[in-house]
Design a protein around this motif. Structure first.
Motif, PDB file in Angstrom:
ATOM      1  N   LEU A  60      36.777  22.301  13.971  1.00 32.94           N
ATOM      2  CA  LEU A  60      36.396  21.649  13.458  1.00 32.94           C
ATOM      3  C   LEU A  60      37.500  21.014  13.625  1.00 32.94           C
ATOM      4  O   LEU A  60      38.266  21.170  13.787  1.00 32.94           O
ATOM      5  N   GLU A  61      37.427  19.420  13.114  1.00 25.28           N
ATOM      6  CA  GLU A  61      37.819  18.193  14.217  1.00 25.28           C
ATOM      7  C   GLU A  61      39.146  18.322  12.961  1.00 25.28           C
ATOM      8  O   GLU A  61      38.666  18.144  11.388  1.00 25.28           O
ATOM      9  N   PHE A  62      40.649  17.610  12.882  1.00 23.53           N
ATOM     10  CA  PHE A  62      40.661  17.804  12.278  1.00 23.53           C
ATOM     11  C   PHE A  62      41.085  15.801  11.890  1.00 23.53           C
ATOM     12  O   PHE A  62      40.933  14.974  13.197  1.00 23.53           O
ATOM     13  N   PRO A  63      41.434  15.602  10.456  1.00 24.09           N
ATOM     14  CA  PRO A  63      42.137  16.501   9.806  1.00 24.09           C
ATOM     15  C   PRO A  63      40.938  17.396   8.737  1.00 24.09           C
ATOM     16  O   PRO A  63      39.859  16.755   8.855  1.00 24.09           O
ATOM     17  N   VAL A  64      41.393  18.771   7.850  1.00 22.38           N
ATOM     18  CA  VAL A  64      41.311  19.587   7.506  1.00 22.38           C
ATOM     19  C   VAL A  64      41.536  19.937   6.341  1.00 22.38           C
ATOM     20  O   VAL A  64      42.776  19.573   6.142  1.00 22.38           O
ATOM     21  N   VAL A  65      40.715  20.270   5.683  1.00 21.15           N
ATOM     22  CA  VAL A  65      41.515  20.753   4.332  1.00 21.15           C
ATOM     23  C   VAL A  65      41.681  22.217   4.529  1.00 21.15           C
ATOM     24  O   VAL A  65      40.653  23.110   4.677  1.00 21.15           O
ATOM     25  N   ALA A  66      42.511  22.492   3.245  1.00 22.66           N
ATOM     26  CA  ALA A  66      42.846  24.250   3.815  1.00 22.66           C
ATOM     27  C   ALA A  66      43.232  25.211   2.234  1.00 22.66           C
ATOM     28  O   ALA A  66      43.879  24.193   1.357  1.00 22.66           O
ATOM     29  N   ILE A 116      45.939  22.936  -2.505  1.00 22.38           N
ATOM     30  CA  ILE A 116      44.909  22.711  -1.736  1.00 22.38           C
ATOM     31  C   ILE A 116      46.192  21.642  -0.811  1.00 22.38           C
ATOM     32  O   ILE A 116      47.052  20.964  -1.021  1.00 22.38           O
ATOM     33  N   HIS A 117      45.350  22.789   0.794  1.00 26.45           N
ATOM     34  CA  HIS A 117      46.534  21.926   1.860  1.00 26.45           C
ATOM     35  C   HIS A 117      46.245  20.383   2.827  1.00 26.45           C
ATOM     36  O   HIS A 117      44.790  21.171   2.831  1.00 26.45           O
ATOM     37  N   HIS A 118      46.120  19.689   3.032  1.00 33.13           N
ATOM     38  CA  HIS A 118      45.690  18.573   3.769  1.00 33.13           C
ATOM     39  C   HIS A 118      46.279  18.478   4.767  1.00 33.13           C
ATOM     40  O   HIS A 118      47.475  18.650   4.941  1.00 33.13           O
ATOM     41  N   VAL A 119      45.736  19.367   6.530  1.00 30.88           N
ATOM     42  CA  VAL A 119      46.010  19.859   6.881  1.00 30.88           C
ATOM     43  C   VAL A 119      46.052  18.781   8.934  1.00 30.88           C
ATOM     44  O   VAL A 119      44.353  18.030   8.801  1.00 30.88           O
ATOM     45  N   ASP A 120      46.487  17.789   8.883  1.00 33.80           N
ATOM     46  CA  ASP A 120      46.428  17.185  10.371  1.00 33.80           C
ATOM     47  C   ASP A 120      46.464  17.415  11.407  1.00 33.80           C
ATOM     48  O   ASP A 120      46.021  16.700  12.450  1.00 33.80           O
ATOM     49  N   VAL A 159      39.551  27.627   5.723  1.00 37.08           N
ATOM     50  CA  VAL A 159      39.752  25.834   6.763  1.00 37.08           C
ATOM     51  C   VAL A 159      38.299  24.756   6.534  1.00 37.08           C
ATOM     52  O   VAL A 159      37.070  25.706   6.917  1.00 37.08           O
ATOM     53  N   GLN A 160      38.139  23.818   6.032  1.00 40.95           N
ATOM     54  CA  GLN A 160      37.108  23.353   5.972  1.00 40.95           C
ATOM     55  C   GLN A 160      37.168  21.422   6.696  1.00 40.95           C
ATOM     56  O   GLN A 160      38.504  21.254   6.319  1.00 40.95           O
TER      57      GLN A 160
END
Length: 420
Positions: free
Chosen positions: A163-169, A188-192, A215-216
Motif C-alpha cells: 500500500l502507499e503511505f499514508p495509511v490507516v491502521a 485509529i492510527h494514521h501512519v505516514d 492496514v488500509q
C-alpha cells in the motif's frame, strides 16, 4: 408480547457516555420513562439528571461483573419491562455471550453470536461487502499472533504491505482492542511511513494483542467526506429505521479518535440500499451503525465497517425525526412491524461549540449552510435537553462543551485537508 398497551418500561443503559444518555433521552422523549444507567464511574453525561439514576459499578469491563450487576438490577425492579441498551462493542459482546442469563430479564435488540462473529471483525465485514459488490478500501490484514509465531519483533520488517503511505491502521475487533494497552494507543492510527507502521506493530506484539490489525489505504479528503448510517432491522427481517448523515468533525483525543463530534443529516440513498442488502444478507437484527467515506477519485462511497450496535452519536437520528426508542419498542416490546422511520429533517448534531466547529469547516458554502441550520433552530446537542435542565446540570454540560476548545487545541489545533 403483542397488543398495543405499553408496559411499564425502564431503559437500562450500560456505559454512561454521551451516546448512552442520548439513547435514554430518546426513550424519555417518546415515552416519558425514567432510566437507569450502569457505569464504572460516575459520569458527567449523567450528572444531576432528573430522570436518570446512575448506578456506579466498578469493573463492568469484566463480563461476569457486568452480568451480575444486570441481574441485580433486574431483581430490584420486578414488574418493570427492562430494555437493555449500550453503544460499546465490548459490552455488546458480553451481553450476547451471556444472552442465556439475561434474555428472560431484559428486552434485548442484539444480533446472534454467530452473526456478531461474522460482522464485528472488519475482515468479516469486508468479505460480505466483497460478495455483495459493496466497495471497501484496499486492506492488508496483519495477524499479530502469527507475527509472534514467525519471530515476533524480528518478523515485522519482512512483512509485506503493498500500500502507499499514508495509511490507516486499526483493530479488526474493537472488543479485543479495548483490553490491550501500549504506548501511543489510539482508536485509529494514521501512519505516514513504513517506519511508523513497524513501530506500531512492535507495540502490538509486545502488548500481546490477540487479534488482527488492519492496514488500509487512506481515502483522500478530510472529515467532511466521512458519512454515518444508522439502521434498525426488526425480528421479522424488515428494516424499520434508516438515517444517514455527513460527518463534519471527528473527535481527536487518542481514545475517541474517529468518533463523530458533529453530523449534518443528509439523505444518501445508495448507502441505505447497500446497508439494507448487507443486513439482509447476514440475517442481522437490531441496531447497526455503518462508517463510510466519499472517495473523491471515483465519486463512490467506500465502506469501512459496521458496528453491531448503535453509535455514540445516535442522537442525530432521533433529532431528525426517527426516534430510535420507537423502532426498538414497536418491535421487541409491542411485537409489531411499523412503516420504516426515516430521518428526513435537516439537523446539525454537535457536541462541540458551534464557533469551534466552524473553525474546522474549510468549505465556505458548507459554513454558510451550517449557519442557516443553526439560525433556524435546528442545531442540537444531545446533552442539552430542556426537560432535564436543572441549573447544576446545565453548568456541568456547558463545562463539558467548552472543554472541547482545550481538547482540540491539544490534539488537533488547526484544520487540515486530511483530518489528522
Amino acid at each position: 408480547m403483542t397488543g398495543t398497551s405499553l408496559p411499564d418500561l425502564l431503559p437500562v443503559g450500560v456505559g454512561g457516555d454521551i451516546g448512552v444518555y442520548a439513547m435514554v433521552r430518546a426513550f424519555h422523549e417518546q415515552y416519558g420513562t425514567d432510566a437507569l444507567v450502569i457505569s464504572s464511574v460516575a459520569t458527567r453525561a449523567m450528572a444531576d439528571s432528573s430522570f436518570v439514576t446512575n448506578v456506579v459499578t466498578p469493573g463492568i469491563d469484566d463480563p461476569e461483573v457486568l452480568v451480575a450487576a444486570l441481574e441485580r438490577v433486574a431483581a430490584q425492579h420486578p414488574g418493570k419491562t427492562l430494555v437493555l441498551l449500550t453503544n460499546a462493542d465490548w459490552f455488546v459482546r458480553s451481553i450476547v455471550e451471556n444472552r442465556a442469563r439475561l434474555e428472560d430479564k431484559y428486552v434485548m435488540s442484539y444480533c446472534t453470536l454467530e452473526v456478531l462473529e461474522q460482522v464485528s471483525s472488519k475482515e468479516g465485514f469486508a468479505e460480505v461487502c466483497d460478495r455483495l459488490g459493496i466497495p471497501t478500501p484496499r486492506t492488508v490484514a496483519v495477524s499479530v499472533p502469527q507475527l509472534v509465531a514467525d519471530g515476533g519483533l524480528a518478523a515485522i520488517p519482512a512483512l509485506r504491505v503493498d500500500l502507499e503511505f499514508p495509511v490507516v491502521a486499526k483493530p479488526s475487533s474493537s472488543a479485543d482492542y479495548h483490553y490491550v494497552s501500549f504506548p501511543g494507543k489510539r482508536k485509529i492510527h494514521h501512519v505516514d511511513s513504513r517506519a511508523e507502521l513497524d513501530e506500531l506493530l512492535g507495540h502490538l506484539v509486545t502488548a500481546g494483542y490477540p487479534g488482527t490489525f488492519l492496514v488500509q489505504e487512506f481515502i483522500p479528503g478530510d472529515e467532511t467526506q466521512m458519512r454515518s448510517l444508522t439502521a434498525y432491522r426488526d425480528t421479522r427481517g424488515v428494516i424499520t429505521l434508516l438515517a444517514t448523515g455527513r460527518v463534519l468533525l471527528e473527535e481527536h483525543t487518542p481514545g475517541t479518535l474517529g468518533i463523530p463530534a458533529a453530523i449534518l443529516t443528509e439523505p444518501y440513498e445508495d448507502a441505505m440500499e447497500a446497508a439494507s442488502r448487507f443486513l439482509d444478507n447476514v440475517g442481522y437484527t437490531g441496531f447497526a451503525n455503518f462508517d463510510y467515506k466519499l472517495d473523491p477519485r471515483t465519486g463512490r462511497h467506500v465502506y469501512f465497517e459496521v458496528n453491531p450496535r448503535i453509535g455514540r452519536n445516535n442522537y442525530y437520528v432521533t433529532a431528525a425525526g426517527a426516534n430510535i426508542a420507537r423502532a426498538l419498542v414497536e418491535d421487541r416490546v409491542l411485537g409489531r412491524s411499523i412503516e420504516p422511520l426515516l430521518a428526513t429533517k435537516e439537523v446539525l448534531y454537535s457536541v462541540v461549540p458551534f464557533r469551534l466547529l466552524l473553525k474546522y469547516i474549510l468549505d465556505p458554502s458548507l459554513r454558510i449552510r451550517l449557519q442557516a441550520v443553526k439560525d433556524r433552530g435546528d442545531a442540537v446537542n444531545p446533552l442539552k435537553y430542556s426537560r432535564d435542565g436543572g441549573l447544576k446540570r446545565r453548568l456541568v454540560v456547558e463545562a463539558m462543551t467548552q472543554n472541547f476548545y482545550r481538547k482540540y487545541k491539544k490534539h488537533y489545533p488547526e484544520p487540515t485537508t486530511t483530518g489528522y
